[in-house]
Motif scaffolding. Structure first.
Motif, PDB file in Angstrom:
ATOM      1  N   LYS A 281     -13.169  -4.544   1.086  1.00  0.00           N
ATOM      2  CA  LYS A 281     -12.955  -3.093   0.986  1.00  0.00           C
ATOM      3  C   LYS A 281     -14.253  -2.290   1.078  1.00  0.00           C
ATOM      4  O   LYS A 281     -14.239  -1.142   1.457  1.00  0.00           O
ATOM      5  N   ASN A 282     -15.376  -2.911   0.722  1.00  0.00           N
ATOM      6  CA  ASN A 282     -16.649  -2.214   0.674  1.00  0.00           C
ATOM      7  C   ASN A 282     -17.171  -1.930   2.084  1.00  0.00           C
ATOM      8  O   ASN A 282     -17.390  -2.861   2.870  1.00  0.00           O
ATOM      9  N   GLU A 283     -17.355  -0.654   2.402  1.00  0.00           N
ATOM     10  CA  GLU A 283     -17.765  -0.236   3.754  1.00  0.00           C
ATOM     11  C   GLU A 283     -19.109  -0.845   4.163  1.00  0.00           C
ATOM     12  O   GLU A 283     -19.278  -1.273   5.302  1.00  0.00           O
ATOM     13  N   GLN A 284     -20.068  -0.873   3.250  1.00  0.00           N
ATOM     14  CA  GLN A 284     -21.382  -1.436   3.584  1.00  0.00           C
ATOM     15  C   GLN A 284     -21.280  -2.927   3.851  1.00  0.00           C
ATOM     16  O   GLN A 284     -21.886  -3.443   4.793  1.00  0.00           O
ATOM     17  N   GLU A 285     -20.486  -3.628   3.063  1.00  0.00           N
ATOM     18  CA  GLU A 285     -20.305  -5.057   3.286  1.00  0.00           C
ATOM     19  C   GLU A 285     -19.658  -5.313   4.648  1.00  0.00           C
ATOM     20  O   GLU A 285     -20.034  -6.256   5.354  1.00  0.00           O
ATOM     21  N   ILE A 286     -18.723  -4.484   5.037  1.00  0.00           N
ATOM     22  CA  ILE A 286     -18.082  -4.620   6.354  1.00  0.00           C
ATOM     23  C   ILE A 286     -19.107  -4.403   7.461  1.00  0.00           C
ATOM     24  O   ILE A 286     -19.155  -5.158   8.438  1.00  0.00           O
ATOM     25  N   LYS A 287     -19.964  -3.398   7.325  1.00  0.00           N
ATOM     26  CA  LYS A 287     -21.013  -3.149   8.330  1.00  0.00           C
ATOM     27  C   LYS A 287     -21.961  -4.340   8.417  1.00  0.00           C
ATOM     28  O   LYS A 287     -22.356  -4.745   9.515  1.00  0.00           O
ATOM     29  N   ASP A 288     -22.334  -4.886   7.272  1.00  0.00           N
ATOM     30  CA  ASP A 288     -23.238  -6.033   7.247  1.00  0.00           C
ATOM     31  C   ASP A 288     -22.588  -7.255   7.888  1.00  0.00           C
ATOM     32  O   ASP A 288     -23.220  -7.952   8.696  1.00  0.00           O
ATOM     33  N   LEU A 289     -21.338  -7.519   7.561  1.00  0.00           N
ATOM     34  CA  LEU A 289     -20.615  -8.643   8.146  1.00  0.00           C
ATOM     35  C   LEU A 289     -20.488  -8.465   9.656  1.00  0.00           C
ATOM     36  O   LEU A 289     -20.679  -9.414  10.423  1.00  0.00           O
ATOM     37  N   THR A 290     -20.216  -7.251  10.082  1.00  0.00           N
ATOM     38  CA  THR A 290     -20.129  -6.949  11.517  1.00  0.00           C
ATOM     39  C   THR A 290     -21.449  -7.258  12.207  1.00  0.00           C
ATOM     40  O   THR A 290     -21.475  -7.891  13.267  1.00  0.00           O
ATOM     41  N   ALA A 291     -22.554  -6.820  11.619  1.00  0.00           N
ATOM     42  CA  ALA A 291     -23.879  -7.079  12.196  1.00  0.00           C
ATOM     43  C   ALA A 291     -24.137  -8.576  12.313  1.00  0.00           C
ATOM     44  O   ALA A 291     -24.667  -9.055  13.324  1.00  0.00           O
ATOM     45  N   PHE A 292     -23.744  -9.328  11.292  1.00  0.00           N
ATOM     46  CA  PHE A 292     -23.916 -10.784  11.325  1.00  0.00           C
ATOM     47  C   PHE A 292     -23.097 -11.392  12.461  1.00  0.00           C
ATOM     48  O   PHE A 292     -23.614 -12.182  13.261  1.00  0.00           O
ATOM     49  N   LEU A 293     -21.834 -11.029  12.563  1.00  0.00           N
ATOM     50  CA  LEU A 293     -20.957 -11.606  13.588  1.00  0.00           C
ATOM     51  C   LEU A 293     -21.369 -11.207  14.998  1.00  0.00           C
ATOM     52  O   LEU A 293     -21.233 -12.008  15.933  1.00  0.00           O
ATOM     53  N   LYS A 294     -21.875 -10.000  15.156  1.00  0.00           N
ATOM     54  CA  LYS A 294     -22.257  -9.519  16.492  1.00  0.00           C
ATOM     55  C   LYS A 294     -23.421 -10.294  17.090  1.00  0.00           C
ATOM     56  O   LYS A 294     -23.635 -10.242  18.293  1.00  0.00           O
ATOM     57  N   GLN A 295     -24.138 -11.044  16.280  1.00  0.00           N
ATOM     58  CA  GLN A 295     -25.244 -11.858  16.791  1.00  0.00           C
ATOM     59  C   GLN A 295     -24.771 -12.981  17.703  1.00  0.00           C
ATOM     60  O   GLN A 295     -25.495 -13.430  18.567  1.00  0.00           O
ATOM     61  N   PHE A 296     -23.547 -13.442  17.487  1.00  0.00           N
ATOM     62  CA  PHE A 296     -23.069 -14.655  18.151  1.00  0.00           C
ATOM     63  C   PHE A 296     -22.321 -14.343  19.428  1.00  0.00           C
ATOM     64  O   PHE A 296     -21.256 -13.723  19.414  1.00  0.00           O
TER      65      PHE A 296
END
Length: 127
Positions: free
Chosen positions: A106-121
Motif C-alpha cells: 500500500k505504501n506509495e514510496q515502497e511501490i516506487k522503489d520496487l518498480t525501480a528495482f524491477l525496471k533494472q531487469f
C-alpha cells in the motif's frame, strides 16, 4: 544574490526529490516479499509465479512456460508503472480471478522503489 540562492535551493530540492522518487536498494529489500513466488535475474525461472524480468512494456499473461489464469491472459494489461502500482496494491481487485494471492503493498514510496528495482531487469534478466 537572492536569485542564485533560490536556484541553489531549487536544485537541492530537485535532487532530494529525485532521490526519494526511486531507491533501487530499498526496492530490492521490498522484493523479498515477492521472492517466495517470483524470480528476477539471468538465472530466473518460473515458480509459483512467473519470472518478472522485462515486466514493464510486456503484456500480462505472456511469459512462456507459465500457466496463467484466463483472467490474467485476457486482462488486456500491458505493464507500465501506473498499472503495476495499481495492481500491486491489491492484485485481486485489479485482475479479478487471478491466482495471485498477495495482500498487496500500500505504501506509495515502497511501490516506487520496487518498480525501480524491477525496471533494472531486461527480458533476458540482465541489468
Amino acid at each position: 544574490m537572492l536569485v542564485r540562492s533560490a536556484l541553489t535551493l531549487l536544485s537541492v530540492l530537485a535532487i532530494t526529490g529525485a532521490a526519494q522518487a526511486q531507491d533501487v536498494a530499498a526496492g530490492e529489500k521490498s522484493f523479498n516479499k515477492c521472492r517466495a513466488c517470483h524470480q528476477v535475474g539471468e538465472t530466473a525461472r518460473n515458480g509459483v509465479g512467473p519470472v518478472l524480468n522485462g515486466l514493464f512494456g510486456r503484456k500480462a499473461g505472456t511469459i512462456e512456460g507459465f500457466t496463467y489464469t484466463d483472467a490474467n491472459k485476457n486482462s488486456g494489461i500491458t505493464w507500465d508503472e501506473a498499472t503495476f502500482a495499481d495492481y500491486i496494491k491489491d492484485p485481486r481487485s485489479k485482475i479479478p480471478g487471478t491466482k495471485m494471492v498477495f495482500a498487496g503493498i500500500k505504501n506509495e514510496q515502497e511501490i516506487k522503489d520496487l518498480t525501480a528495482f524491477l525496471k533494472q531487469f531486461k527480458a533476458d534478466g540482465k541489468k
